[in-house]
Motif scaffolding. Sequence first.
Motif, PDB file in Angstrom:
ATOM      1  N   GLU A 119       0.778  -1.417  -0.205  1.00 48.38           N
ATOM      2  CA  GLU A 119      -0.010   0.001   0.022  1.00 48.38           C
ATOM      3  C   GLU A 119       0.838   1.147  -0.030  1.00 48.38           C
ATOM      4  O   GLU A 119       0.534   2.250  -0.683  1.00 48.38           O
ATOM      5  CB  GLU A 119      -0.815  -0.022   1.306  1.00 48.38           C
ATOM      6  N   MET A 158      -7.491  -2.822  -3.248  1.00 52.16           N
ATOM      7  CA  MET A 158      -6.062  -2.594  -4.118  1.00 52.16           C
ATOM      8  C   MET A 158      -6.141  -3.908  -4.843  1.00 52.16           C
ATOM      9  O   MET A 158      -5.106  -3.745  -5.543  1.00 52.16           O
ATOM     10  CB  MET A 158      -4.652  -2.263  -3.432  1.00 52.16           C
ATOM     11  N   ARG A 161      -5.759  -2.783  -9.035  1.00 45.18           N
ATOM     12  CA  ARG A 161      -4.376  -2.309  -9.297  1.00 45.18           C
ATOM     13  C   ARG A 161      -3.215  -3.258  -9.132  1.00 45.18           C
ATOM     14  O   ARG A 161      -2.367  -3.211 -10.121  1.00 45.18           O
ATOM     15  CB  ARG A 161      -4.225  -1.251  -8.199  1.00 45.18           C
TER      16      ARG A 161
END
Length: 408
Positions: A119, A158, A161
């Motif tokens: 992250e 996430m 991504r």
Amino acid sequence: MVLAGVARMAPAGSQAEPATKPADRVAPFLKVIREAEDYRTVMRAYARATAIDRNDVRIHKTYMRRMLRLGLPQIAYYPALTLTKLDPNEGMAWGVVGYMHGRREELTEAFTATIWAVEKLPDDASILHNAGQLVAWYDTDPSLPRVPDSARRALAGMRGRLAQSSTFAHAYRSIVEAYKQQAEAAADLEKRLAAAEIEANAVRRLAQEVDNQLRDLNDEIDYRNRLIDDLGRELRYYYGYGYYRDYNGTYLYYPPRRYDRRELLGRIRDEERAVEALKLKVRQVRREGRAVLGELAAKQTALDRIREEFGRQAARVERQFRWDPPAVDGVVTAELDGFPPATGPASVELPEDPESEAAQRLDLARLYVRHEMGEKAVEILKEVVARYGATEAGRQARLLLGALKPVD
């Protein structure tokens, strides 16, 4: 006592506020940590720097990066763990923590730390690789691993991504494939294990039957031996003596009856022959039992081997994990098997911080005072005053030295 009273004047472990800012005092040690070639010198500089200010983020970050460059991520783990508390946004620190947990096969802890690392550092190839493996483990492991809700939510946000990263995707696929192969092998092993258990149980039941048969034979031999003893006693009692006394004390003679004696002797011989036959049967059953036990041992060995293969198959998935330490300035240094060879004696002169050096010696003098070792305390205090008189610890040492009374 006088010494005890003096010791109470300045509690042990208390240190004066430094005369200069910690950042200024730490800077020379940071330079040594960054530039020294010998890992021992780097460690000594880190210890000196943390003695000045253990909460200075730069110290831990510089030391962590240096140990990663030296191929010692296991040493970088402690400053990285400290950084996760002092500066939770430090992605490299989370990456080191996740890496070390992964190397220790603590996958739940590795998953959580690596999710925070990716992250913060979404472009670090090493962290993306580790994250791909751990997300595949989380998605595929049949034990349904439980991870913190915060990490689960972060992963959910996430995933899209991460899926666009070829590094992440490749690592993810390799672990998913490993789990698929493990499931196929486990299904085959389960069939083999079930068949082996059926065979072993059948032989085990046969061995139990042989044991029961031996017990029955031995019980029958015992019974017939007792019967032979009883017949022998009967033979001796009735036919060993011809005279008996009645209730008046008169001796009476009864001649032996030949046909009764022959009958008893015949019964005894029959029983003895039956016992011999039973003993032969026992020897035969024992031979069969030894063969059954040998077969049972072989079946049990085969069963144990299949179970061991089960364990090895599970371990194969763990060996598919390949952990990469975080990169430093784009360079990933593989972990060494041990400490690198020393380049020479660790004789590099480290910068001296007068305030921390004086404070350490002052604490030692106070310890001597508390234990009624005034002479030794005076000797140390004089050294502190002479070498570090300008520091706050030096001024406290001068006051303590003046308060001490001569020791008899």
